[in-house]
Motif scaffolding. Structure first.
Motif, PDB file in Angstrom:
ATOM      1  N   ASN A 327       0.826  -1.212   0.000  1.00 33.91           N
ATOM      2  CA  ASN A 327       0.000   0.000   0.000  1.00 33.91           C
ATOM      3  C   ASN A 327       0.856   1.255   0.000  1.00 33.91           C
ATOM      4  N   THR A 328       1.920   1.240   0.790  1.00 37.78           N
ATOM      5  CA  THR A 328       2.800   2.409   0.852  1.00 37.78           C
ATOM      6  C   THR A 328       3.511   2.635  -0.478  1.00 37.78           C
ATOM      7  N   LEU A 329       4.052   1.574  -1.067  1.00 38.14           N
ATOM      8  CA  LEU A 329       4.775   1.711  -2.324  1.00 38.14           C
ATOM      9  C   LEU A 329       3.845   2.076  -3.475  1.00 38.14           C
ATOM     10  N   SER A 330       2.590   1.665  -3.396  1.00 37.69           N
ATOM     11  CA  SER A 330       1.637   2.058  -4.430  1.00 37.69           C
ATOM     12  C   SER A 330       1.459   3.570  -4.461  1.00 37.69           C
ATOM     13  N   LYS A 331       1.509   4.204  -3.309  1.00 43.98           N
ATOM     14  CA  LYS A 331       1.402   5.666  -3.247  1.00 43.98           C
ATOM     15  C   LYS A 331       2.673   6.322  -3.752  1.00 43.98           C
ATOM     16  N   VAL A 332       3.845   5.739  -3.400  1.00 39.42           N
ATOM     17  CA  VAL A 332       5.112   6.330  -3.838  1.00 39.42           C
ATOM     18  C   VAL A 332       5.239   6.250  -5.356  1.00 39.42           C
ATOM     19  N   TYR A 333       4.846   5.087  -5.923  1.00 35.47           N
ATOM     20  CA  TYR A 333       4.959   4.887  -7.369  1.00 35.47           C
ATOM     21  C   TYR A 333       3.568   4.946  -8.011  1.00 35.47           C
ATOM     22  N   ARG A 334       2.849   6.028  -7.673  1.00 35.86           N
ATOM     23  CA  ARG A 334       1.487   6.184  -8.173  1.00 35.86           C
ATOM     24  C   ARG A 334       1.462   6.318  -9.692  1.00 35.86           C
ATOM     25  N   ASP A 335       2.516   6.927 -10.251  1.00 31.46           N
ATOM     26  CA  ASP A 335       2.546   7.148 -11.691  1.00 31.46           C
ATOM     27  C   ASP A 335       2.656   5.847 -12.482  1.00 31.46           C
ATOM     28  N   LYS A 336       3.181   4.795 -11.852  1.00 26.19           N
ATOM     29  CA  LYS A 336       3.300   3.507 -12.541  1.00 26.19           C
ATOM     30  C   LYS A 336       2.044   2.653 -12.413  1.00 26.19           C
TER      31      LYS A 336
END
Length: 457
Positions: A327-336
């Motif tokens: 969930n955290t990494l999904s926010k960091v790499y939202r553009d992907k």
């Protein structure tokens, strides 16, 4: 990349203390009853043999007492003897009187005309006793030499022979042996049951300690609780002190590392600012050295912060932690717009520090997001240990780079931002837990697949 293996010497012990004590006590008890049974059996057989010999001598004396003098002065035996077994054919008790000088012989009615072949001439006043064969049976016979003096003072030598069938003795010994085995076997069985109960009751405090340690390992308790026997009080107190000391030391260590990182942050920032303001070749050299110092500090701090496997630590559920990281990494790499595939057993538990596991999985999952396109798969199974796999759909890592990327500062793709220490930190923590980490090609997504093995709970 193969990490250092650690072997727990306690796993080499094939038996528990309960089984060892039960086996040793059973062997001693079995040896005791075996020797007791053998001794009683030998004593009974010996007593039966001595009793039989006594009866044979008594029969000889009874024959002498019943003997009469004939018309010519010879020894004459009455037709009916006082012991009825002499008068009954095949009764098992036999008698014979013989004068070897005159070839005179007398047989009791029980012999049915069969001569006692083991009879032989012996000096007067002497006797011999032994086991002999008579027809198809085994008997114990006694030869007794006597001198018969008639009314005129003339001496005649006779050999009195008596024999008794050994079959009744063998049957008595066999019956006694069966009874002995029955009673000793029953007593041994009851004692083994009592012994097992006593051992189970006596070792119960040790099992309580084991259960309490399992509670601590699972995270449901922080210390050993309850009252224990005096012999275990020092052990349980020492374990509790060790747990408190280890936790306090770990906390002080991490606090010291945090203080160190905080104290170095400002000087490094100033140096970085000076490097950015400076011009020329010296500025490039200064900037390079400052970056290197940053890498060294971050790597060493994260490496030292790895707790390593602790025996008395709580278990960490892996699946919830992976879901939080995703969930955290999904926010960091939202553009992907990362598409996650999380396939982890709900029962997978990590026996170690949650921060260490988060550091390992965080680095690996972040790399998968950074170098992958859109898809990241995290799978895990638990059995003899924890086996995790982090896969992406990126370009992967060249075969000649798969070992090098675990070295500090090495980056397989210099176009992506970073310092090249994430995999090195993860490898160091895995090494602290005596695990194994390697990079392969993902057969499902086509990119890199980092395979991780750690000890289970």
């Amino acid at each position: 990349m193969r990490m250092n293996d650690s072997v727990n010497p306690l796993k080499r012990q094939p038996f528990t203390i309960h089984r060892r004590l039960l086996l040793a006590a059973s062997l001693v008890l079995g040896a005791f009853f075996g020797l007791t049974g053998w001794s009683l059996d030998e004593a009974f057989r010996s007593a039966s043999g001595e009793a039989l010999q006594t009866r044979l001598y008594s029969s000889v004396y009874a024959l002498l007492a019943a003997a009469e003098e004939g018309d010519e002065g010879q020894m004459v035996m009455p037709e009916v003897l006082t012991d009825p077994r002499f008068n009954r054919p095949d009764s098992g008790l036999y008698a014979q009187v013989r004068n070897y000088a005159t070839d005179y012989q007398w047989h009791s009615a029980s012999t049915l005309g069969q001569a006692l072949g083991f009879s032989r001439e012996i000096p007067s006043g002497e006797s011999e006793i032994g086991t002999f064969k008579m027809a198809d049976r085994e008997v114990m016979g006694l030869n007794f030499g006597v001198v018969w003096e008639d009314f005129h003072g003339k001496e005649r030598k006779y050999v009195l022979t008596v024999a008794e069938d050994l079959q009744p003795i063998h049957e008595q010994v066999s019956a006694f042996r069966n009874t002995l085995l029955l009673w000793l076997g029953g007593a041994a069985f009851l004692l083994l049951l009592a012994q097992g109960w006593v051992l189970n009751w006596g070792l119960r405090p040790l099992r309580q300690v084991e259960s309490a340690l399992a509670e601590i390992e699972s995270g449901r308790a922080e210390q050993l609780q309850g009252a224990y026997p005096r012999e275990l009080t020092r052990l349980t107190s020492s374990i509790n002190s060790l747990i408190l000391h280890a936790r306090a030391r770990q906390q002080r260590y991490r606090d010291s590392l945090g203080d160190l990182a905080h104290s170095l942050k400002t000087p490094l920032a100033i140096l970085q600012s000076l490097a950015d303001q400076a011009q020329g070749h010296s500025s490039d050299t200064l900037r390079e050295q400052v970056d290197r110092m940053n890498q060294i500090v971050i790597h060493q701090l994260q490496r030292a912060a790895a707790s390593g496997q602790q025996v008395l630590s709580g278990n960490v559920a892996i699946k919830p932690l992976v879901e939080r990281l995703a969930n955290t990494l999904s926010k960091v790499y939202r553009d992907k717009d990362i598409q996650w595939s999380l396939e982890i057993d709900q029962a997978c538990l990590f026996a170690g520090d949650e921060g260490d596991l988060m550091e390992i999985l965080g680095n690996l999952m972040e790399n998968a997001c950074k170098y992958g396109q859109r898809r990241v798969r995290v799978s895990g199974q638990c059995g003899s240990g924890i086996h995790l796999s982090i896969e992406d759909d990126g370009k992967g890592i060249a075969a000649d780079q798969m070992d090098a990327v675990f070295h500090r500062g090495h980056r397989a793709d210099t176009r992506q931002p970073g310092q090249g220490i994430g995999l090195a930190v993860a490898a160091d923590i895995v090494n602290a837990y005596a695990g194994h980490i390697e990079i392969a090609v993902s057969t499902r997504l086509g990119g890199a697949a980092v395979k991780l093995s750690l000890p289970g709970s």
